[in-house]
Design a protein around this motif. Sequence first.
Motif, short mmCIF file in Angstrom:
data_model
loop_
_atom_site.label_atom_id
_atom_site.label_comp_id
_atom_site.label_asym_id
_atom_site.label_seq_id
_atom_site.Cartn_x
_atom_site.Cartn_y
_atom_site.Cartn_z
N GLU A 83 -4.89 4.88 -1.37
CA GLU A 83 -3.83 3.88 -1.12
C GLU A 83 -3.14 4.19 0.21
OE1 GLU A 83 -4.05 1.40 -2.69
OE2 GLU A 83 -4.50 1.77 -4.78
N GLU A 88 -10.66 -1.03 -3.78
CA GLU A 88 -9.79 -1.66 -4.77
C GLU A 88 -10.58 -1.96 -6.05
OE1 GLU A 88 -6.93 -1.18 -4.42
OE2 GLU A 88 -6.12 -1.68 -2.46
N GLU A 113 0.84 -1.21 0.00
CA GLU A 113 0.00 0.00 0.00
C GLU A 113 0.87 1.26 0.00
OE1 GLU A 113 -2.99 -0.12 -0.64
OE2 GLU A 113 -3.83 -2.00 0.09
FE LIG Z 1 -4.84 -0.28 -1.74
#
Ligand SMILES: [Fe+2]
Length: 291
Positions: A103, A179, A73
């Motif tokens: 993120e 996501e 991430e």
């Molecule tokens: Fe992510």
Amino acid sequence: MSSTLPEARSSPATDGARRLRLGSDAHRTLFCRTLLDTFNPYRPAVIDWPALEPSERERLISLPIWDIAVQTEGRARLNVASYAPLVHDPLLRQAIELNAFEEGRHKHVLSNMVQAYGISLAPEPEYVLPGDPEWAFMLTGYSECIDSFFAFGLFASAKRSGFFPPALVDTFEPVMQEEARHILFFVNWVAWHRRNMPAWRRPWFELRVLAVWFTLLWERMRIAKDVGNGTQDNNFTVTGAKSVGNGIGIGGLLELCLTENERRMGPYDKRLLRPRAVPRLARLACRLMRW
Ligand SMILES: [Fe+2]
Ligand SMILES: [Fe+2]
């Protein structure tokens, strides 16, 4: 955090009437607005981590994925953020910045969870600003297309089997759906981008797309060989399936990934492209296994 999926943004009846030309301004507006308008404003700092039974906590700690999940991430945030300043269109830049923000927020959620349950992590490496931001953006985008597809199925499997307690499933649900939004955004960006670059650049771009896929497949094959060596790895499918699969088998897992992928992509405007490569390969693998 809210765990509901966003409402459908168009009905099939209107899709035929209003066709979308890939690469057009309308296409860019739609995929950017889809990401921006479905933003979930949850804050990692205020997540109330559910108390776990000792056995549940033990199971969570034993999953050998937390180091790499946090680092992935972190790297994804930097890769996506580094591409944003190169984008001239304000709406597209805003959407890519939001992608990078999300993120970074995933990393916060994971870091907070790790702290809440006393999971010890290896020291994080230094995140280095990529020298080629477009390559880095594509590497993260296609990587998410592979990993998210399997993560959808594994997450559903962990939910079904009770591997994750329901409260923890609810906490992670928005991360999973984010996501799905990212890969939807990414595949539409690829389609739009390749149609809006000068013709002389396009063959080079297609070669780079191929090179990204080879890099990702090579990376995953190399890691699959190392599974069992005791090191944490980012082959979430292999490691995760062993841990949370609950004897589902590879065929069952692929079927579940396909169903979950459909469900998670379902609510968004039907005129947008969906990630196709990994689901197609999964469908082919299912057919071969049945045969
Ligand atoms: Fe992510
Ligand atoms: Fe993402």
